[in-house]
Design a protein around this motif. Sequence first.
Motif, PDB file in Angstrom:
ATOM      1  N   VAL A  51     -15.043 -51.037  67.896  1.00 33.07           N
ATOM      2  CA  VAL A  51     -14.912 -50.203  68.998  1.00 33.07           C
ATOM      3  C   VAL A  51     -16.648 -49.759  69.372  1.00 33.07           C
ATOM      4  CG1 VAL A  51     -12.555 -49.099  68.465  1.00 33.07           C
ATOM      5  CG2 VAL A  51     -14.976 -47.841  67.838  1.00 33.07           C
ATOM      6  N   GLU A  52     -17.340 -50.303  68.667  1.00 31.82           N
ATOM      7  CA  GLU A  52     -18.807 -49.917  69.132  1.00 31.82           C
ATOM      8  C   GLU A  52     -19.181 -50.249  70.657  1.00 31.82           C
ATOM      9  OE1 GLU A  52     -23.113 -50.722  67.584  1.00 31.82           O
ATOM     10  OE2 GLU A  52     -21.689 -51.638  66.474  1.00 31.82           O
ATOM     11  N   GLU A  53     -18.973 -51.168  71.051  1.00 31.82           N
ATOM     12  CA  GLU A  53     -19.530 -51.561  72.332  1.00 31.82           C
ATOM     13  C   GLU A  53     -18.728 -50.634  73.296  1.00 31.82           C
ATOM     14  OE1 GLU A  53     -19.118 -55.803  73.247  1.00 31.82           O
ATOM     15  OE2 GLU A  53     -20.738 -56.085  71.938  1.00 31.82           O
ATOM     16  N   GLN A  54     -17.161 -50.351  73.137  1.00 28.18           N
ATOM     17  CA  GLN A  54     -16.464 -49.724  73.999  1.00 28.18           C
ATOM     18  C   GLN A  54     -16.948 -48.145  73.917  1.00 28.18           C
ATOM     19  OE1 GLN A  54     -12.415 -49.375  72.431  1.00 28.18           O
ATOM     20  NE2 GLN A  54     -12.252 -47.175  73.147  1.00 28.18           N
ATOM     21  N   VAL A  55     -17.370 -47.565  72.897  1.00 34.34           N
ATOM     22  CA  VAL A  55     -18.098 -46.128  72.887  1.00 34.34           C
ATOM     23  C   VAL A  55     -19.184 -46.177  73.596  1.00 34.34           C
ATOM     24  CG1 VAL A  55     -19.008 -44.187  71.315  1.00 34.34           C
ATOM     25  CG2 VAL A  55     -16.793 -45.390  70.868  1.00 34.34           C
ATOM     26  N   GLU A  56     -20.195 -47.176  73.460  1.00 34.23           N
ATOM     27  CA  GLU A  56     -21.498 -47.336  73.979  1.00 34.23           C
ATOM     28  C   GLU A  56     -21.177 -47.253  75.563  1.00 34.23           C
ATOM     29  OE1 GLU A  56     -24.332 -50.121  71.313  1.00 34.23           O
ATOM     30  OE2 GLU A  56     -23.011 -51.028  72.275  1.00 34.23           O
ATOM     31  N   ALA A  57     -20.271 -47.983  75.984  1.00 29.29           N
ATOM     32  CA  ALA A  57     -20.156 -48.032  77.378  1.00 29.29           C
ATOM     33  C   ALA A  57     -19.769 -46.764  78.051  1.00 29.29           C
ATOM     34  CB  ALA A  57     -19.125 -49.016  77.899  1.00 29.29           C
ATOM     35  N   ALA A  58     -18.716 -45.939  77.452  1.00 27.81           N
ATOM     36  CA  ALA A  58     -18.027 -44.787  77.739  1.00 27.81           C
ATOM     37  C   ALA A  58     -19.092 -43.723  77.769  1.00 27.81           C
ATOM     38  CB  ALA A  58     -16.938 -44.517  76.775  1.00 27.81           C
ATOM     39  N   LEU A  59     -20.062 -43.681  76.835  1.00 28.88           N
ATOM     40  CA  LEU A  59     -21.188 -42.683  76.666  1.00 28.88           C
ATOM     41  C   LEU A  59     -22.360 -43.047  77.276  1.00 28.88           C
ATOM     42  CD1 LEU A  59     -20.331 -41.396  72.852  1.00 28.88           C
ATOM     43  CD2 LEU A  59     -19.229 -40.726  75.028  1.00 28.88           C
ATOM     44  N   GLY A  60     -22.497 -44.167  77.782  1.00 32.68           N
ATOM     45  CA  GLY A  60     -23.997 -44.669  78.453  1.00 32.68           C
ATOM     46  C   GLY A  60     -25.080 -44.685  77.274  1.00 32.68           C
ATOM     47  N   ILE A  61     -24.609 -45.045  76.140  1.00 38.33           N
ATOM     48  CA  ILE A  61     -25.817 -45.070  75.175  1.00 38.33           C
ATOM     49  C   ILE A  61     -25.792 -46.235  74.305  1.00 38.33           C
ATOM     50  CG2 ILE A  61     -25.593 -42.560  74.482  1.00 38.33           C
ATOM     51  CD1 ILE A  61     -23.885 -43.165  72.200  1.00 38.33           C
ATOM     52  N   GLN A  62     -26.758 -46.579  73.364  1.00 36.25           N
ATOM     53  CA  GLN A  62     -26.747 -47.666  72.568  1.00 36.25           C
ATOM     54  C   GLN A  62     -26.496 -46.994  70.976  1.00 36.25           C
ATOM     55  OE1 GLN A  62     -30.305 -49.755  72.652  1.00 36.25           O
ATOM     56  NE2 GLN A  62     -29.762 -51.104  71.012  1.00 36.25           N
ATOM     57  N   LEU A  63     -25.675 -47.487  70.325  1.00 34.70           N
ATOM     58  CA  LEU A  63     -25.596 -47.098  69.181  1.00 34.70           C
ATOM     59  C   LEU A  63     -26.184 -48.015  67.911  1.00 34.70           C
ATOM     60  CD1 LEU A  63     -21.634 -46.246  69.225  1.00 34.70           C
ATOM     61  CD2 LEU A  63     -23.526 -44.790  68.850  1.00 34.70           C
ATOM     62  N   ASP A  64     -26.637 -47.673  66.678  1.00 36.00           N
ATOM     63  CA  ASP A  64     -27.152 -48.437  65.510  1.00 36.00           C
ATOM     64  C   ASP A  64     -26.017 -47.893  64.608  1.00 36.00           C
ATOM     65  OD1 ASP A  64     -28.409 -49.908  63.764  1.00 36.00           O
ATOM     66  OD2 ASP A  64     -30.128 -48.384  63.933  1.00 36.00           O
ATOM     67  N   LEU A  65     -25.057 -48.646  64.191  1.00 34.95           N
ATOM     68  CA  LEU A  65     -24.323 -47.966  63.233  1.00 34.95           C
ATOM     69  C   LEU A  65     -24.335 -48.929  61.931  1.00 34.95           C
ATOM     70  CD1 LEU A  65     -20.652 -48.367  64.950  1.00 34.95           C
ATOM     71  CD2 LEU A  65     -22.214 -46.233  64.830  1.00 34.95           C
ATOM     72  N   THR A  66     -24.407 -47.988  60.918  1.00 35.41           N
ATOM     73  CA  THR A  66     -24.596 -48.488  59.576  1.00 35.41           C
ATOM     74  C   THR A  66     -23.311 -48.414  58.921  1.00 35.41           C
ATOM     75  OG1 THR A  66     -26.926 -48.227  59.400  1.00 35.41           O
ATOM     76  CG2 THR A  66     -25.640 -48.174  57.166  1.00 35.41           C
ATOM     77  N   LEU A  67     -22.595 -49.433  58.358  1.00 37.39           N
ATOM     78  CA  LEU A  67     -21.248 -48.909  57.761  1.00 37.39           C
ATOM     79  C   LEU A  67     -21.294 -49.599  56.312  1.00 37.39           C
ATOM     80  CD1 LEU A  67     -19.040 -50.826  60.284  1.00 37.39           C
ATOM     81  CD2 LEU A  67     -19.492 -48.610  60.352  1.00 37.39           C
ATOM     82  N   ILE A  68     -20.996 -48.478  55.616  1.00 31.42           N
ATOM     83  CA  ILE A  68     -20.971 -48.494  54.175  1.00 31.42           C
ATOM     84  C   ILE A  68     -19.600 -48.406  53.417  1.00 31.42           C
ATOM     85  CG2 ILE A  68     -21.909 -47.714  51.624  1.00 31.42           C
ATOM     86  CD1 ILE A  68     -24.024 -46.252  53.424  1.00 31.42           C
ATOM     87  N   GLN A  69     -19.404 -49.685  52.921  1.00 28.66           N
ATOM     88  CA  GLN A  69     -17.805 -49.632  52.502  1.00 28.66           C
ATOM     89  C   GLN A  69     -17.786 -50.359  51.017  1.00 28.66           C
ATOM     90  OE1 GLN A  69     -13.991 -50.102  54.945  1.00 28.66           O
ATOM     91  NE2 GLN A  69     -14.816 -52.276  54.782  1.00 28.66           N
ATOM     92  N   ASP A  70     -17.240 -49.542  50.076  1.00 30.31           N
ATOM     93  CA  ASP A  70     -17.091 -49.943  48.817  1.00 30.31           C
ATOM     94  C   ASP A  70     -16.023 -49.536  48.255  1.00 30.31           C
ATOM     95  OD1 ASP A  70     -17.720 -47.372  47.908  1.00 30.31           O
ATOM     96  OD2 ASP A  70     -19.829 -47.640  48.170  1.00 30.31           O
ATOM     97  N   ASP A  71     -15.539 -49.785  46.910  1.00 32.70           N
ATOM     98  CA  ASP A  71     -14.210 -49.588  46.098  1.00 32.70           C
ATOM     99  C   ASP A  71     -14.660 -48.895  44.793  1.00 32.70           C
ATOM    100  OD1 ASP A  71     -11.722 -49.353  45.960  1.00 32.70           O
ATOM    101  OD2 ASP A  71     -11.318 -51.140  45.102  1.00 32.70           O
ATOM    102  N   LYS A  72     -15.705 -48.080  44.847  1.00 33.72           N
ATOM    103  CA  LYS A  72     -16.098 -47.180  43.886  1.00 33.72           C
ATOM    104  C   LYS A  72     -15.124 -46.509  43.161  1.00 33.72           C
ATOM    105  CE  LYS A  72     -21.311 -47.418  44.179  1.00 33.72           C
ATOM    106  NZ  LYS A  72     -22.277 -46.368  44.201  1.00 33.72           N
ATOM    107  N   ASP A  73     -15.033 -46.018  41.912  1.00 35.50           N
ATOM    108  CA  ASP A  73     -14.138 -45.171  41.220  1.00 35.50           C
ATOM    109  C   ASP A  73     -14.424 -43.741  42.378  1.00 35.50           C
ATOM    110  OD1 ASP A  73     -12.532 -43.677  39.065  1.00 35.50           O
ATOM    111  OD2 ASP A  73     -14.124 -42.335  39.291  1.00 35.50           O
ATOM    112  N   TRP A  74     -13.070 -43.063  42.611  1.00 33.01           N
ATOM    113  CA  TRP A  74     -12.956 -41.867  43.247  1.00 33.01           C
ATOM    114  C   TRP A  74     -13.997 -40.916  42.901  1.00 33.01           C
ATOM    115  CZ3 TRP A  74     -11.956 -41.279  48.397  1.00 33.01           C
ATOM    116  CH2 TRP A  74     -10.706 -42.200  48.926  1.00 33.01           C
TER     117      TRP A  74
END
Length: 446
Positions: A51-74
């Motif tokens: 949805v990054e481009e969708q939100v950029e268009a809706a808000l008129g901004i450019q986003l630089d997303l960093t996604l951190i995804q792991d499966d460490k112990d809770w």
Amino acid sequence: MKKFVVLLAILSLLVVSTSFVMAQDAIALTIRCKANTNGGEGWRCDNFAQVEEQVEAALGIQLDLTLIQDDKDWGEYKNEFVLASEAGEAPDIILSGHEDIGAWAPAGYIMPLDELIAAHPEFADVVPTLWDSQMWDGQTWGVPQDAEARPIFYSKLLLADLGWSQEEIDSLPQRVLDGEFTMADLVATAQQAVDEGVVEEGHGFYHRQSNGPDWLIWYYGEGGQVLDDEGKLVFDTAAAQSALELIASFSDSGITRPDMIGIDGNILHADVATAESVLFYQGGTWNWANWARNFVADRGGNDYLLENMSLMLFPALNDEVGPITLTHPLSYMISSSSEHPDVAMALIAAVTTPEANNRHAIDSFHLGILNTQLESDDYVGNPAISQAHYMLDHTTAIPNDPGWTAWSNAWWTAVQAAAADTAPDAAVQLAVDQLTSELGDQITIR
């Protein structure tokens, strides 16, 4: 040639200058999610990239997303967020269990979201009961990302062996919902299955074998409260004793194996998944995906389960409470140190849609969080999950309170003791002693 070199230099400067402006205008956000990507949970973070481009268009901004995804112990995962928050380096959006609101909100790590939620109509579609789990001190601190239910699974095969008609088998979930089939009926049916040799002794009813929120259902089902009307922790000894008397009776009567507490999970799930060995099992909707992929794949996986197994609400323990379940939503929360909470919330709103949530729900066998997902062919066409969606209308949740862990551990002490033949009243006293020692005047013992 000289003019060409000059022109090339000018163009290069323009490119550099444009890149610099874009980089300056880009809004950087970091999002961290815990996910078992092998189990289809990757959409918890991956949906934001969709949805990054969708939100950029809706808000008129450019986003630089960093996604951190792991499966460490809770424990490690949550501790890292706490340390990052204290160092002022927390991600803008953190995904975690809703119960963390009870610790992170008063500590100042996350921000209240009511005003931001009100700006996005997407959130009106969230199943209303799920918002209850996002509250602390009268405010909303999270947005549900997924849900599940903790039902009772039952074997259609074994009920048929007991002489049940197809109509009786198929109507069981509705009869539980209507209060016509109670926990007393479940126990009696499990006892009949053992007595008539339809299942081995100890295989009439399996409950959870380890600590977890599921044990709270027994206490809730007997009318117990964890928080009073003022939001203070409570332990109701009468409700606790009624629940423990019932739990202790299972192995005494032979419907539950005496080594149920502590049994290896692979043994438990191998027994349940075939629908040939265990009549009733108290589990979670996510178990279905595990069984289909890892235990009955050679028999047809999901299709085999749909044919031979079903699930129902936790039957009523008494007339006052009725049938219930418990859900444990994971939630998106926004760090109090985020410099762009409005943008963070726009991203969360963009992934709180049937299309986005279906990707996660279907791939990971979680329940959808939105009412209109029941209008989606993809969701409804997957009965392994959509058949349980109604349970969210009858759900409870663990409380968002800093003392919840202590409360839960004390209740688990009592459950283990009762299951190991300690008298229920003595098991209750073990919980009371532990609670008063750890929580003091933070809890009321009734």
